[in-house]
Design a protein around this motif. Structure first.
Motif, short mmCIF file in Angstrom:
data_model
loop_
_atom_site.label_atom_id
_atom_site.label_comp_id
_atom_site.label_asym_id
_atom_site.label_seq_id
_atom_site.Cartn_x
_atom_site.Cartn_y
_atom_site.Cartn_z
N THR A 103 -5.05 -2.30 10.21
CA THR A 103 -4.84 -3.55 9.48
C THR A 103 -4.23 -3.36 8.10
OG1 THR A 103 -7.13 -3.48 8.67
CG2 THR A 103 -6.72 -4.72 10.70
N CYS A 104 -4.46 -2.19 7.48
CA CYS A 104 -3.93 -1.99 6.12
C CYS A 104 -3.77 -0.50 5.87
CB CYS A 104 -4.86 -2.62 5.09
SG CYS A 104 -6.49 -1.84 5.02
N ALA A 105 -3.30 -0.17 4.67
CA ALA A 105 -3.04 1.22 4.32
C ALA A 105 -4.30 2.07 4.37
CB ALA A 105 -2.42 1.29 2.92
N LYS A 417 5.12 11.90 2.62
CA LYS A 417 5.06 10.74 1.75
C LYS A 417 5.59 11.08 0.36
CE LYS A 417 1.06 8.65 4.02
NZ LYS A 417 -0.33 8.16 3.85
N PRO A 418 6.30 10.16 -0.27
CA PRO A 418 6.74 10.39 -1.65
C PRO A 418 5.55 10.61 -2.57
CG PRO A 418 7.84 8.48 -0.68
CD PRO A 418 6.76 8.88 0.26
N LYS A 419 5.80 11.27 -3.69
CA LYS A 419 4.71 11.53 -4.63
C LYS A 419 4.07 10.24 -5.10
CE LYS A 419 6.69 15.86 -6.36
NZ LYS A 419 7.24 16.57 -7.54
N VAL A 420 4.90 9.21 -5.29
CA VAL A 420 4.35 7.95 -5.77
C VAL A 420 3.41 7.34 -4.73
CG1 VAL A 420 6.30 6.58 -4.89
CG2 VAL A 420 4.96 5.72 -6.81
N ALA A 421 3.70 7.55 -3.44
CA ALA A 421 2.82 7.04 -2.39
C ALA A 421 1.50 7.82 -2.36
CB ALA A 421 3.51 7.14 -1.03
N GLN A 422 1.59 9.14 -2.53
CA GLN A 422 0.38 9.96 -2.57
C GLN A 422 -0.50 9.57 -3.76
OE1 GLN A 422 1.76 14.00 -2.56
NE2 GLN A 422 2.89 13.77 -0.65
N MET A 423 0.15 9.34 -4.90
CA MET A 423 -0.61 8.93 -6.08
C MET A 423 -1.27 7.58 -5.87
SD MET A 423 2.08 10.10 -9.07
CE MET A 423 1.16 9.21 -10.32
N PRO A 475 3.91 1.63 1.00
CA PRO A 475 4.33 1.61 2.42
C PRO A 475 5.17 0.40 2.81
CG PRO A 475 1.95 1.24 2.21
CD PRO A 475 2.45 1.68 0.88
N SER A 476 4.89 -0.76 2.22
CA SER A 476 5.68 -1.94 2.57
C SER A 476 7.14 -1.77 2.13
CB SER A 476 5.08 -3.19 1.93
OG SER A 476 5.07 -3.11 0.52
N ALA A 477 7.36 -1.20 0.95
CA ALA A 477 8.72 -0.99 0.45
C ALA A 477 9.45 0.08 1.27
CB ALA A 477 8.69 -0.59 -1.02
N LEU A 478 8.76 1.19 1.59
CA LEU A 478 9.39 2.26 2.36
C LEU A 478 9.78 1.78 3.76
CD1 LEU A 478 7.24 5.41 1.48
CD2 LEU A 478 9.60 4.94 0.81
N THR A 479 8.89 1.02 4.38
CA THR A 479 9.18 0.52 5.73
C THR A 479 10.40 -0.38 5.74
OG1 THR A 479 6.84 0.63 6.31
CG2 THR A 479 8.23 -0.79 7.67
#
Length: 791
Positions: A103-105, A417-423, A475-479
């Motif tokens: 349902t979510c991240a 995953k990009p560093k910003v996503a991991q953070m 994740p929404s932006a990357l997708t």
């Protein structure tokens, strides 16, 4: 009298003389189509015939979900069944799974965290947007059924990814969302009408008994919303707590049940405040935001997730006896011959044996101009034959078709995953814990102060600061970005490549096949004394006939000689024994020839032993959009690295905006030059297409293989263009910048909103219903902002 009989598998009408039959339970059974025949045979082959004895109703037409039908996870350990969806990566196996219940991240984070602890599983990458997981494991240590069981233990049902089943899973979840959102919305309107009237005294002065009656009505209307519509959040919280962690659903669950129990107590004891309308509105708005997120994720990912829908189910196979027979496309094997008629979709990757036609490859490249192809050309499954009938030789089974490789690449991309996503993931998990602590501290402080609204203030803190928006930010932006790139025929093999593209300041380019079209022609021939032009061309054509390099097409001869001990030296040339003599053909450095000694402008040399026999000038033309593309990249430093001689390299560089052009380079020298640029602090994007470009592609900060690249170059690259055109490179760099901007905007908004709202919530100025609206709008704004990347 009817000629129809029920299909033994699905029960639909089938002709009595139907060609589709299968032996089940010892008797021949009539089936209605290839799909039912395939499923029936799979069930029989796996020893599961008891299914037909004990089933209570016919199966769904063409369904092959044996897992649900028989509830036996072990069936997926059968090697024959795994053939369709398990890929071997050395000593590891890899599979894509459709995971229901994401349902979510936080769900993706939970699955990755728990599966990574299972012995034998090497890597887990969950794509929340597509509700899929890419799992790599060691088959010697754990079976596939063990992976599915591990997922089931933490509350998620998983099946091997198949496009039609994945789409059905999405539609099922969508129906559940609509039911829950619809119930919550309907009840919210009723409860809001009652409670608003009471709060603002719209009904005039009413007696206490009547007020209490309204409370009971509101309680009855709120209960199904809490127990049914809100169940999505409770299940998520239970999964997290059972895994000894916390996610965003934990504070949501505490807030819902805390408010509901307090309202129930107040109604029963006829004292205290009730916020039934806040509960209903909270659940409704949170469900609404997740539903919108669910839809936007689907819209963004259906481009890649459902690419297999372009592949036809059946194919016309040409049998050895010359007869045509219909078979399932997935049953086609290498070297089979198929007939594709005008207007039909090509079933698998193959090579044209006979025929000339225009092929629509827009589903792969995003370019709608048909491509003319003829005998010897490669065609891809899912593309459309627009004109005349083609005879095609299958190059590889459907499992390894390009369209299937694209889907795997897109899923694999999310593993990095990009560093910003991991953070953001790390910060989100800590933030949930902080929200719970702050909420408890807020309650303790106001209770100690004697404030009778201490509980409601704590609830407002829980609701207002729920970090749903933060979890959606990256994740929404990357997708959405990856979906847009798919439309343009650009594939990312690493999601973090988008982030790295934003730092690129230098672009290094190969020449042949990258800047040029790879359509070589022989312009000049220089022959040494004692040889004739006919002799050297015959030897050269014989050697080049064994080569896969594009330059080989420039050498042709009607009478080829036998070649033995043939060898290819990447970035150098070729060698072999012809007529009992050792010959070498390639660059000046490879053949050991000094160009000035025979022909200053030549770029291909032929030697017999230690003697230079001939020198050739082979030229190539620039791709039509090369100049315009490099003009659009004028803000970057552009470097040309080529194995061609310096004279030809300079000739091309003079017509293009290239700052530095180096020729005569070996693969090792290209690699060293990129390393030198990086040592000076430059961030390098390398574009190449050949085997000799693989080392330098692997060393660059980001590497890009053009559409006509070799398999080796594609494997080494981070980004793959499905088209031979370079025109998509500037939009790629622009979209990378836009994606980084969107991610930063989303994170800034999510964090800024929580920091801004927290003082109001802690101080008691924020009522629960206000917190509900603010939190829901925050998530909706993040998702909406990301979907703008699709435009």
């Amino acid at each position: 009298m009817s000629n129809n009989t029920p299909c033994y598998h699905c029960g639909l009408p089938a002709e009595k003389d139907s060609p589709y039959k299968a032996t089940v339970l010892g008797q021949p059974r009539v089936l209605c189509c290839l799909g039912c025949q395939s499923v029936a045979e799979a069930i029989v082959d796996n020893g599961l015939e008891n299914y037909y004895q004990f089933r209570t109703e016919p199966a769904a037409k063409g369904e092959s979900e044996i897992l649900e039908t028989l509830d036996k996870l072990a069936v997926y350990d059968d090697p024959a069944l795994q053939e369709d969806f398990v890929y071997q990566e050395g000593k590891h196996n890899q599979i894509q799974l459709t995971v229901e219940g994401i349902t979510c991240a936080a769900c993706g984070w939970l699955i990755e965290k728990q599966l990574s602890r299972v012995q034998g599983i090497s890597q887990v990458a969950v794509n929340v947007a597509e509700r899929r997981a890419m799992v790599t494991w060691e088959p010697d240590n754990i079976a596939l059924s063990g992976i599915l069981k591990a997922l089931k233990r933490i509350g998620y049902k998983a099946l091997p990814f198949q496009p039609d089943q994945h789409e059905a899973s999405y539609l099922t979840e969508q129906k559940q969302f609509l039911k829950k959102v619809g119930l919550a919305g309907l009840m919210t309107m009723q409860v809001m009408m009652l409670m608003t009237g009471l709060y603002f005294d719209l009904f005039g002065s009413i007696e206490a008994e009547t007020r209490q009656y309204f409370y009971w009505v509101a309680l009855v209307l709120t209960t199904p919303v809490v127990l049914y519509s809100g169940s999505t959040f409770y299940l998520g919280a239970i999964k997290a707590i059972s895994a000894r962690t916390v996610n965003m659903d934990v504070p949501v669950t505490i807030a819902i049940f805390g408010t509901y129990i307090a309202g129930l107590k107040a109604t029963l004891l006829q004292t205290g405040e009730v916020y039934f309308e806040s509960i209903c509105m909270f659940i409704f708005l949170l469900l609404l935001s997740r539903y919108l997120e669910h839809r936007s994720r689907h819209q963004a990912t259906q481009i890649s997730a459902n690419m297999m829908q372009y592949i036809p189910v059946t194919a016309h196979r040409l049998e050895p006896n010359g007869q045509l027979s219909d078979c399932l496309a997935k049953h086609l094997q290498t070297d089979d011959t198929v007939i594709v008629k005008s207007g039909e979709t090509i079933p698998v990757d193959g090579e044209i044996l006979e025929g000339v036609s225009a092929i629509d490859e827009s589903m792969l490249t995003g370019e709608f101009e048909p491509v003319t192809k003829q005998a010897g050309h490669v065609v891809y499954g899912g593309t459309v034959n627009q004109q005349s009938t083609l005879t095609i030789k299958v190059k590889q089974p459907l499992k390894h078709a390009l369209v299937n490789q694209i889907i795997r690449l897109q899923s694999s991309a999310m593993a990095n995953k990009p560093k910003v996503a991991q953070m953001a993931d790390t910060f989100s998990s800590y933030f949930v814990s902080a929200v719970l602590v702050i909420s408890a501290a807020t309650f303790a402080f106001w209770y100690w102060q004697g404030n009778e609204d201490a509980f409601w203030i704590a609830i407002a803190v829980l609701v207002a600061t729920c970090p749903c928006a933060l979890g959606l930010a990256t994740p929404s932006a990357l997708t959405c970005a990856m979906a847009r790139l798919n439309k343009q025929g650009v594939l990312l093999k690493r999601a973090d490549a988008l982030e790295q593209l934003t730092t690129i300041d230098t672009i290094a380019l190969d020449k042949t096949g990258t800047l040029t079209a790879g359509q070589f022609s022989l312009q000049q021939v220089h022959v040494a004394n004692g040889y004739t032009e006919e002799q050297v061309l015959q030897v050269a054509a014989s050697l080049e006939s064994r080569s896969e390099h594009p330059i080989s097409k420039a050498f042709t001869h009607d009478n080829l000689l036998n070649v033995s001990e043939f060898e290819v030296t990447a970035g150098g040339g070729i060698s072999g024994v012809v007529s009992g003599q050792q010959w070498c053909m390639g660059s000046a450095s490879f053949t050991g020839v000094s160009p000035n000694s025979i022909a200053p402008n030549a770029n291909v040399f032929l030697t017999n032993g230690d003697h230079c026999v001939a020198a050739f000038l082979v030229s190539d033309s620039l791709k039509p959009d090369t100049a315009a593309t490099l003009e659009a990249l004028a803000d970057k430093q552009i470097v040309l690295l080529s194995g061609d001689n310096q004279h030809n390299v300079d000739a091309i560089a003079q017509t293009l905006p290239i700052q530095q052009a180096l020729g005569g380079l070996t693969p090792e020298q290209k690699y060293q030059h990129v390393q030198a640029l990086q040592a000076k602090g430059h961030k390098v994007l390398m574009l190449g297409d050949g085997i000799n470009d693989a080392p330098v592609l692997a060393s660059a900060d980001v590497s890009l293989a053009v559409g006509n690249a070799t398999d080796v170059a594609r494997n080494a690259a981070d980004v793959v263009l499905l088209s031979e055109s370079l025109s998509t490179v500037p939009p790629l760099l622009k979209l990378a910048q836009q994606t980084r901007t969107k991610i930063r905007q989303n994170i800034l908004w999510a964090v800024g909103y929580n920091l801004l709202i927290l003082p109001f919530a802690v101080s008691g100025l924020l009522l629960p219903w206000m917190a509900v609206i603010g939190m829901s709008l925050s998530s909706i704004i993040v998702v909406t902002n990301s979907t703008r990347l699709l435009k």
